[in-house]
Design an enzyme around this catalytic site. Structure first.
Site, PDB file in Angstrom:
ATOM      1  CB  SER A 214      -0.896   0.018   1.247  1.00  0.00           C
ATOM      2  OG  SER A 214      -1.579   1.257   1.360  1.00  0.00           O
TER       3      SER A 214
ATOM      4  CE1 TYR B 105      -4.409  -1.864   4.919  1.00  0.00           C
ATOM      5  CE2 TYR B 105      -3.374   0.202   4.259  1.00  0.00           C
ATOM      6  CZ  TYR B 105      -3.965  -1.012   3.933  1.00  0.00           C
ATOM      7  OH  TYR B 105      -4.081  -1.359   2.601  1.00  0.00           O
TER       8      TYR B 105
END
Length: 288
Positions: free
Chosen positions: A156, A169
């Protein structure tokens, strides 16, 4: 657009009849990959949490590839024994695996650094350890096959620029980035240099992690667009598969990443792009 024949000539691992294993395959990017690779004639192993979504995905991919070329396996990637069982099922059904796509992930925000230890552990167990478990279970057997192979791990941009909002995250995806870099180096030094690892870095993509969206936002790419871009990038030999989206092109991503690393180089306050002392400088840098 590049043709399937050109892709498969450049990437023998994706040839017709070869096997792809995809985690997080019941929706989003994983399901898009399964459909696309099935259209290219590959056998597909879909792995995800048991339930209606996995069943529906299996039927959809079987409609493309045929029932004999598709295997759905319920697996929680946070559990090493379940990923080992996934590998046993995949190799048992189709003999060899030429593509492993460690794509499973969650985005639930467990909270602040000092909150919700169990939530933090659960997110890291899926997003980071799920990738490690996949590599441990599949890489040795893929190497032993003496055939070309690919491992693609889904990271990501938040693992690179680490914006505030969901620290757990960010930590998990930063770990995936670093792990995949080291994995690529390790594979490159194996005899024959037949396998490679790649980091897929999606932009804003409409998936099961898209918070609060019941339909695709205008700025988001679809999973299918991400997979098309991924295949073109693999043909080019890219390790970092940095995807744009409908709002953000590569030059903006490059500026955001350059500013983030500049925090270290210039010893600016942490996350200076959100620090009040550097807000104007960051905006001017982005504007160019």
């Amino acid at each position: 657009m590049i043709t399937d024949a050109e892709i498969q000539t450049a990437l023998p691992a994706l040839g017709p009849g070869n096997t792809a294993v995809i985690t997080g395959a019941a929706s989003g990017i994983g399901l898009a990959a399964a459909r696309r690779l099935a259209l290219m004639g590959m056998k597909i192993v879909l792995a995800d949490i048991a339930g209606a979504r996995l069943d529906d995905a299996s039927r959809a991919v079987s409609a493309i590839a045929g029932d004999d070329a598709v295997l759905a396996v319920a697996a929680d990637v946070s559990k090493a024994d379940e990923v080992d069982r996934l590998a046993d099922r995949a190799f048992g059904a189709f003999g060899e695996v030429s593509l492993l796509m460690n794509n499973a992930g969650v985005g639930d925000n467990p909270g602040k650094p000092w909150e919700n230890r169990d939530g933090w552990k659960r997110l890291l167990d899926i997003n980071f350890w799920g990738v490690v478990h996949g590599v441990e279970a599949f890489a040795p057997r893929m190497l032993a096959s003496a055939k070309p192979g690919l491992i693609i791990n889904t990271g990501s941009k938040q693992g690179i620029t680490t914006p505030p909002g969901n620290l757990a995250y960010n930590v998990s995806k930063a770990g995936v980035k670093t792990f995949t870099e080291g994995l690529a180096h390790a594979l490159r030094n194996e005899p024959g240099d037949r396998m490679s690892a790649h980091l897929l870095i999606p932009g804003f993509t409409y998936t099961g992690l898209t918070e609060g969206a019941t339909e695709k936002p205008a700025g988001a790419w679809t999973g299918e667009q991400v997979i098309d871009f991924m295949l073109e990038s693999l043909v080019r030999g890219d390790f970092y598969i940095l995807c744009p989206d409908n709002d953000v092109a590569r030059p903006l991503d490059e500026k955001r990443m350059a500013w983030a690393i500049g925090d270290i180089i210039e010893n600016r306050p942490a996350l200076s792009r959100w620090h009040p002392d550097h807000k104007d400088a960051f905006a001017a840098f982005i504007k160019g």
